[in-house]
Design a protein around this motif. Structure first.
Motif, PDB file in Angstrom:
ATOM      1  N   PHE A  10      -4.690   6.648  -2.694  1.00  0.00           N
ATOM      2  CA  PHE A  10      -4.732   5.202  -2.592  1.00  0.00           C
ATOM      3  C   PHE A  10      -5.581   4.607  -3.723  1.00  0.00           C
ATOM      4  CE2 PHE A  10      -6.659   1.411  -0.408  1.00  0.00           C
ATOM      5  CZ  PHE A  10      -5.517   0.638  -0.486  1.00  0.00           C
ATOM      6  N   ILE A  11      -6.733   5.228  -3.951  1.00  0.00           N
ATOM      7  CA  ILE A  11      -7.621   4.735  -5.010  1.00  0.00           C
ATOM      8  C   ILE A  11      -6.990   4.931  -6.386  1.00  0.00           C
ATOM      9  CG2 ILE A  11      -9.815   5.193  -6.176  1.00  0.00           C
ATOM     10  CD1 ILE A  11     -10.921   5.790  -3.340  1.00  0.00           C
ATOM     11  N   SER A  52      -3.812   5.063  -7.154  1.00  0.00           N
ATOM     12  CA  SER A  52      -2.724   4.119  -7.378  1.00  0.00           C
ATOM     13  C   SER A  52      -3.291   2.755  -7.766  1.00  0.00           C
ATOM     14  CB  SER A  52      -1.853   4.010  -6.124  1.00  0.00           C
ATOM     15  OG  SER A  52      -2.567   3.328  -5.108  1.00  0.00           O
ATOM     16  N   GLY A  53      -4.414   2.405  -7.161  1.00  0.00           N
ATOM     17  CA  GLY A  53      -5.065   1.138  -7.488  1.00  0.00           C
ATOM     18  C   GLY A  53      -5.570   1.121  -8.905  1.00  0.00           C
ATOM     19  N   GLN A  73      -2.633   0.624 -11.270  1.00  0.00           N
ATOM     20  CA  GLN A  73      -2.175  -0.760 -11.360  1.00  0.00           C
ATOM     21  C   GLN A  73      -3.117  -1.603 -12.208  1.00  0.00           C
ATOM     22  OE1 GLN A  73      -1.655  -1.963  -7.327  1.00  0.00           O
ATOM     23  NE2 GLN A  73       0.228  -0.757  -7.130  1.00  0.00           N
ATOM     24  N   GLU A  74      -4.369  -1.273 -12.094  1.00  0.00           N
ATOM     25  CA  GLU A  74      -5.372  -2.058 -12.814  1.00  0.00           C
ATOM     26  C   GLU A  74      -5.190  -1.918 -14.324  1.00  0.00           C
ATOM     27  OE1 GLU A  74      -9.945  -2.956 -11.538  1.00  0.00           O
ATOM     28  OE2 GLU A  74      -9.029  -1.028 -11.102  1.00  0.00           O
TER      29      GLU A  74
END
Lengths: 211, 101
Positions: free
Chosen positions: B91-92, B94-95, B98-99
């Motif tokens: 989850f982290i 993937s974040g 995106q960033e």
């Protein structure tokens, strides 16, 4: 991005909890420094009193029975005083550091730490007493280094990694000292005095000052 | 992906209990309380919930006359917690991806 930050925070907390619950991190570098100073003092007193390195294997044969007995008593008392003083300083600075960071001193990790330290240490102590009983004085100098080093190696699982390297260094010095029997006191002072001061200072700057 | 987040580890306290039990063979109630800074009731509730899920095993013994309860993570608990961490990590990641995009 908020939930990401939250997840990151959670992960950091998990890691912190895992570390804190499995390792005792309140060992103070100052404990090492003071233990080293006490050991150097003890070694100096021993050197001044005995003058010669009659402690070595070769030297023992020249010493008469009476002075040998006196010498043993002296080394035993000197060693015990060094051990007790070093322990007092060690416990004092550890309690101080634990209090400062708001951690308890006597918990499950410190119990495990003390237990894993004590088994090789007590074994070494009894071994040295047996050697004394048999009239072999010089072996106790390398033996204390070796058993102490093994104790540190055993206990390093439950505290900072640096203790492992200190333990290894003590074992290596002790093994060298087994062969260089003419320098027993000198190598002993190097192991218990200088190494403690060096590692203690290093650990003090690495862990104590930052927080 | 979010539905793979294990509901049992929703609360911070339960996450804390599991992470501490992952690295310790077993811990007493008091040791857990001190580490996690929880009240007796709060900790007991979370422990019972984890026990019901089969993630934590409880052992009751007597030390002298005093009862001493220790807790350990079960194999199921270890697997579930590791999976939960993996999801969290993904989850982290993937974040972070995106960033940078």
């Amino acid at each position: 991005m908020d939930s990401h930050n939250q997840s990151l925070e959670t992960l950091t907390e998990i890691r912190d909890l895992m570390q804190r619950s499995s390792k005792f991190l309140s060992l103070s570098g100052l404990s090492g420094i003071f233990a080293g100073i006490v050991a150097l003092g003890g070694a100096l007193v021993a050197y001044l009193r005995l003058k010669t390195d009659a402690l070595s294997y070769e030297g023992m044969s020249d010493v008469s029975e009476l002075t040998r007995g006196e010498m043993m008593r002296f080394v035993l008392i000197d060693g015990t005083i060094v051990l007790v003083l070093a322990l007092i300083f060690g416990v004092f600075f550890t309690i101080r550091k634990a209090k400062k960071s708001g951690q308890s001193v006597w918990n499950s990790t410190s119990k495990r730490l003390v237990f894993s330290l004590m088994i090789p240490l007590v074994t070494g102590g009894i071994f040295c007493l047996a050697m004394f009983y048999r009239g072999i004085l010089w072996v106790s100098f390398p033996a204390t280094l070796i058993f102490y080093g093994l104790a540190l190696l055993n206990a390093s699982k439950y505290t900072v990694r640096d203790v492992e390297y200190l333990g290894l260094s003590e074992v290596i010095l002790g093994l060298i000292s087994l062969f260089m029997t003419g320098y027993n006191l000198l190598v002993w002072a190097l192991g218990f005095g200088v190494l403690h001061i060096v590692y203690g200072t290093f650990m003090y700057f690495k862990y104590d000052i930052k927080r | 992906m979010l539905e793979r987040f294990n509901k049992a580890f929703e609360s911070k306290a339960r996450l804390g209990i599991m992470s501490v039990l992952m690295v310790n063979e077993s811990l007493s109630f008091n040791a857990l309380k001190e580490l996690l800074q929880l009240t007796d009731g709060n900790l007991a509730t979370h422990l019972r919930a984890l026990e019901e899920q089969g993630f934590v095993s409880v052992q009751k013994q007597f030390v002298g006359r005093k009862p001493n309860t220790t807790y350990a993570a079960t194999d199921d608990g270890r697997t579930a917690f590791t999976q939960h961490l993996n999801v969290l990590e993904a989850f982290i990641r993937s974040g972070a991806f995106q960033e940078t995009k």
